[in-house]
Design a protein around this motif. Structure first.
Motif, PDB file in Angstrom:
ATOM      1  N   ALA A 127      42.934  67.512  49.762  1.00 24.43           N
ATOM      2  CA  ALA A 127      41.732  67.650  50.590  1.00 24.43           C
ATOM      3  C   ALA A 127      40.677  66.612  50.217  1.00 24.43           C
ATOM      4  CB  ALA A 127      41.155  69.055  50.439  1.00 24.43           C
ATOM      5  N   HIS A 128      40.488  66.372  48.914  1.00 21.97           N
ATOM      6  CA  HIS A 128      39.536  65.351  48.476  1.00 21.97           C
ATOM      7  C   HIS A 128      39.930  63.981  49.025  1.00 21.97           C
ATOM      8  CE1 HIS A 128      38.595  68.375  45.282  1.00 21.97           C
ATOM      9  NE2 HIS A 128      37.378  67.871  45.407  1.00 21.97           N
ATOM     10  N   GLU A 129      41.212  63.652  48.890  1.00 24.09           N
ATOM     11  CA  GLU A 129      41.683  62.342  49.320  1.00 24.09           C
ATOM     12  C   GLU A 129      41.545  62.179  50.825  1.00 24.09           C
ATOM     13  OE1 GLU A 129      44.335  59.232  50.680  1.00 24.09           O
ATOM     14  OE2 GLU A 129      44.623  61.378  51.040  1.00 24.09           O
ATOM     15  N   HIS A 130      41.878  63.234  51.579  1.00 27.96           N
ATOM     16  CA  HIS A 130      41.799  63.150  53.039  1.00 27.96           C
ATOM     17  C   HIS A 130      40.353  63.035  53.503  1.00 27.96           C
ATOM     18  CE1 HIS A 130      45.989  64.684  54.424  1.00 27.96           C
ATOM     19  NE2 HIS A 130      46.076  63.828  53.424  1.00 27.96           N
ATOM     20  N   LEU A 131      39.459  63.814  52.913  1.00 23.94           N
ATOM     21  CA  LEU A 131      38.054  63.732  53.299  1.00 23.94           C
ATOM     22  C   LEU A 131      37.502  62.337  53.031  1.00 23.94           C
ATOM     23  CD1 LEU A 131      35.193  66.189  52.972  1.00 23.94           C
ATOM     24  CD2 LEU A 131      34.959  64.027  51.749  1.00 23.94           C
ATOM     25  N   ALA A 132      37.797  61.794  51.868  1.00 25.39           N
ATOM     26  CA  ALA A 132      37.310  60.460  51.537  1.00 25.39           C
ATOM     27  C   ALA A 132      37.854  59.425  52.522  1.00 25.39           C
ATOM     28  CB  ALA A 132      37.706  60.092  50.112  1.00 25.39           C
ATOM     29  N   THR A 133      39.121  59.552  52.890  1.00 21.16           N
ATOM     30  CA  THR A 133      39.715  58.605  53.827  1.00 21.16           C
ATOM     31  C   THR A 133      39.006  58.651  55.173  1.00 21.16           C
ATOM     32  OG1 THR A 133      41.885  58.747  52.770  1.00 21.16           O
ATOM     33  CG2 THR A 133      41.838  57.971  55.043  1.00 21.16           C
ATOM     34  N   VAL A 134      38.717  59.861  55.648  1.00 21.98           N
ATOM     35  CA  VAL A 134      38.031  60.007  56.936  1.00 21.98           C
ATOM     36  C   VAL A 134      36.662  59.335  56.901  1.00 21.98           C
ATOM     37  CG1 VAL A 134      36.931  61.675  58.487  1.00 21.98           C
ATOM     38  CG2 VAL A 134      39.247  62.095  57.632  1.00 21.98           C
ATOM     39  N   VAL A 135      35.907  59.562  55.841  1.00 25.53           N
ATOM     40  CA  VAL A 135      34.554  59.003  55.756  1.00 25.53           C
ATOM     41  C   VAL A 135      34.609  57.493  55.595  1.00 25.53           C
ATOM     42  CG1 VAL A 135      32.408  58.978  54.439  1.00 25.53           C
ATOM     43  CG2 VAL A 135      33.608  61.142  54.830  1.00 25.53           C
ATOM     44  N   PHE A 136      35.495  56.996  54.728  1.00 27.54           N
ATOM     45  CA  PHE A 136      35.613  55.551  54.549  1.00 27.54           C
ATOM     46  C   PHE A 136      36.067  54.879  55.842  1.00 27.54           C
ATOM     47  CE2 PHE A 136      35.295  56.086  49.970  1.00 27.54           C
ATOM     48  CZ  PHE A 136      34.699  54.891  49.581  1.00 27.54           C
ATOM     49  N   ARG A 137      36.935  55.555  56.595  1.00 27.05           N
ATOM     50  CA  ARG A 137      37.378  54.972  57.872  1.00 27.05           C
ATOM     51  C   ARG A 137      36.177  54.781  58.800  1.00 27.05           C
ATOM     52  NH1 ARG A 137      40.689  58.764  59.512  1.00 27.05           N
ATOM     53  NH2 ARG A 137      42.536  57.909  58.476  1.00 27.05           N
ATOM     54  N   GLN A 138      35.274  55.753  58.822  1.00 21.25           N
ATOM     55  CA  GLN A 138      34.095  55.645  59.685  1.00 21.25           C
ATOM     56  C   GLN A 138      33.172  54.513  59.228  1.00 21.25           C
ATOM     57  OE1 GLN A 138      32.551  59.604  59.228  1.00 21.25           O
ATOM     58  NE2 GLN A 138      33.781  60.457  60.890  1.00 21.25           N
ATOM     59  N   VAL A 139      32.877  54.484  57.932  1.00 22.24           N
ATOM     60  CA  VAL A 139      31.914  53.497  57.423  1.00 22.24           C
ATOM     61  C   VAL A 139      32.493  52.089  57.480  1.00 22.24           C
ATOM     62  CG1 VAL A 139      30.588  52.769  55.415  1.00 22.24           C
ATOM     63  CG2 VAL A 139      30.757  55.194  55.979  1.00 22.24           C
ATOM     64  N   LEU A 140      33.737  51.921  57.037  1.00 17.48           N
ATOM     65  CA  LEU A 140      34.331  50.588  57.057  1.00 17.48           C
ATOM     66  C   LEU A 140      34.598  50.139  58.486  1.00 17.48           C
ATOM     67  CD1 LEU A 140      36.757  50.848  54.007  1.00 17.48           C
ATOM     68  CD2 LEU A 140      34.537  49.704  54.127  1.00 17.48           C
ATOM     69  N   GLY A 141      34.856  51.086  59.387  1.00 14.10           N
ATOM     70  CA  GLY A 141      34.968  50.740  60.797  1.00 14.10           C
ATOM     71  C   GLY A 141      33.653  50.226  61.343  1.00 14.10           C
ATOM     72  N   TRP A 142      32.569  50.853  60.919  1.00  7.55           N
ATOM     73  CA  TRP A 142      31.236  50.386  61.330  1.00  7.55           C
ATOM     74  C   TRP A 142      30.977  48.974  60.797  1.00  7.55           C
ATOM     75  CZ3 TRP A 142      26.992  50.531  57.518  1.00  7.55           C
ATOM     76  CH2 TRP A 142      25.805  50.025  58.030  1.00  7.55           C
ATOM     77  N   VAL A 143      31.331  48.729  59.535  1.00  6.76           N
ATOM     78  CA  VAL A 143      31.166  47.388  58.964  1.00  6.76           C
ATOM     79  C   VAL A 143      31.960  46.375  59.779  1.00  6.76           C
ATOM     80  CG1 VAL A 143      31.675  45.933  56.961  1.00  6.76           C
ATOM     81  CG2 VAL A 143      30.694  48.211  56.631  1.00  6.76           C
ATOM     82  N   ARG A 144      33.177  46.743  60.124  1.00  3.08           N
ATOM     83  CA  ARG A 144      34.040  45.824  60.874  1.00  3.08           C
ATOM     84  C   ARG A 144      33.469  45.541  62.262  1.00  3.08           C
ATOM     85  NH1 ARG A 144      38.273  48.779  60.828  1.00  3.08           N
ATOM     86  NH2 ARG A 144      38.554  49.287  63.023  1.00  3.08           N
ATOM     87  N   GLU A 145      32.990  46.583  62.916  1.00  3.34           N
ATOM     88  CA  GLU A 145      32.480  46.421  64.274  1.00  3.34           C
ATOM     89  C   GLU A 145      31.220  45.568  64.319  1.00  3.34           C
ATOM     90  OE1 GLU A 145      31.974  50.344  65.660  1.00  3.34           O
ATOM     91  OE2 GLU A 145      34.124  50.792  65.726  1.00  3.34           O
ATOM     92  N   THR A 146      30.374  45.706  63.309  1.00  2.00           N
ATOM     93  CA  THR A 146      29.121  44.945  63.329  1.00  2.00           C
ATOM     94  C   THR A 146      29.344  43.461  63.106  1.00  2.00           C
ATOM     95  OG1 THR A 146      28.753  45.416  60.973  1.00  2.00           O
ATOM     96  CG2 THR A 146      27.713  46.884  62.563  1.00  2.00           C
ATOM     97  N   ALA A 147      30.529  43.076  62.620  1.00  2.82           N
ATOM     98  CA  ALA A 147      30.810  41.655  62.430  1.00  2.82           C
ATOM     99  C   ALA A 147      30.931  40.941  63.763  1.00  2.82           C
ATOM    100  CB  ALA A 147      32.092  41.481  61.616  1.00  2.82           C
ATOM    101  N   GLU A 148      31.415  41.636  64.782  1.00  2.00           N
ATOM    102  CA  GLU A 148      31.441  41.123  66.153  1.00  2.00           C
ATOM    103  C   GLU A 148      32.066  39.734  66.260  1.00  2.00           C
ATOM    104  OE1 GLU A 148      27.438  41.253  67.625  1.00  2.00           O
ATOM    105  OE2 GLU A 148      27.566  43.360  68.120  1.00  2.00           O
ATOM    106  N   ALA A 149      33.263  39.561  65.727  1.00  2.00           N
ATOM    107  CA  ALA A 149      33.955  38.281  65.859  1.00  2.00           C
ATOM    108  C   ALA A 149      34.272  38.021  67.326  1.00  2.00           C
ATOM    109  CB  ALA A 149      35.237  38.288  65.036  1.00  2.00           C
TER     110      ALA A 149
END
Length: 301
Positions: A151-173
């Motif tokens: 559960a710890h690992e899955h929760l962390a993955t979900v949150v990191f996916r959201q935040v790192l996805g946001w980082v990726r999207e803001t790069a706007e290549a």
């Protein structure tokens, strides 16, 4: 120029404008943003306050005079503190500790809050290398030893996916940027490493095609050809003893141009070195080395 004067990256500037309307610059006839001196002053104040842990979602609503007052109060409070408090290593250590505490408590909201603040306070590169990467590795290590649950690992993955996805999207290549396919091969279901690679590549100006975890070689090859990608990056974290991985990598190589670069990383990459070398792949040991490799590959032949 605004990024240089405020200390904010262009990625953060775009994100703050889009998500929080911190400033509303006018536009030139050619569509370029035109910032006033007041805009720059406001952005500088916000940069100072968020670097000390303030939440941009709350600060964005405050008037300029209140932001300036808070900055002065913060400076006065810090004047008597040790100069080491501003050291980057100490700063990243604090963000790592806060993120791990939130993960341990299964507090996804707090984990996301700490990660987002860390991006703004440290900058994308320092955040990825000093916070996101080490925290994901630590959580994975604790999961394997039983100190953290699934559960710890899955929760962390979900949150990191959201935040790192946001980082990726803001790069706007742009559409003309070189493309990189990022994924994990079959039975590699842990995607933390792949998410890090995708975010890092996006901030280096690449157009990232992120496919996620556990993809067959044929699907990775098809996506690479369809998007005219210049390279493929695969993350190998767990397991480290999959006897079938070699055949998948061979199938991937056969489905791609012989000279198309295959980049591999993650905790299990070394365990598969012979399989990787058999398909002319390259092991990339860390994000700094990834940036160097991508810099070389970004130059057209």
């Amino acid at each position: 120029m605004v990024a240089q004067r405020t200390g904010l990256s262009t990625h953060v500037l775009r994100a703050w404008e889009r998500r929080y309307s911190v400033v509303t610059p006018s536009r030139s006839e050619g569509g370029q943003r035109l910032y006033s001196d007041a805009d720059i002053e406001r952005l500088t104040l916000l940069r100072t306050l968020t670097s000390q842990g303030g939440a941009i979602s709350q600060l964005a609503q405050l008037p300029q005079v209140e932001l300036a007052r808070r900055v002065e109060e913060d400076r006065a409070a810090r004047a008597a503190q040790s100069p080491d408090d501003g050291d980057l290593d100490l700063a990243t250590a604090r963000w790592r500790a806060a993120a791990l505490r939130a993960a341990e408590s299964l507090d996804g909201v707090e984990l996301g809050r700490q990660l987002e603040r860390g991006v703004v306070a440290l900058g994308v590169t320092s955040f990825l290398e000093g916070v996101a990467g080490p925290v994901l590795i630590e959580i994975g290590s604790r999961w394997r030893t039983g100190e953290m649950s699934i559960a710890h690992e899955h929760l962390a993955t979900v949150v990191f996916r959201q935040v790192l996805g946001w980082v990726r999207e803001t790069a706007e290549a742009g559409s003309r940027a070189p493309a990189l396919v990022v994924a994990t091969p079959p039975f590699q279901v842990h995607e933390g490493g792949a998410m890090l690679v995708a975010a890092a590549a996006a901030t280096e100006g690449w157009r990232v095609i992120y496919l996620g975890a556990n993809l067959p070689a044929a699907e990775i090859a098809a996506a690479t050809l369809r998007t005219d990608a210049r390279a493929v990056a695969l993350s190998l974290i767990h397991p480290a003893d999959d006897a079938g991985l070699g055949a998948e990598l061979v199938a991937l190589r056969r489905g791609l141009p012989a000279d198309l670069p295959l980049l591999f990383g993650g905790a299990a990459a070394e365990a598969y070195r012979s399989d990787i070398e058999a398909v002319d792949g390259e092991i990339i040991p860390g994000l700094a080395e990834l940036r160097s490799a991508l810099g070389a590959l970004a130059v057209p032949k």
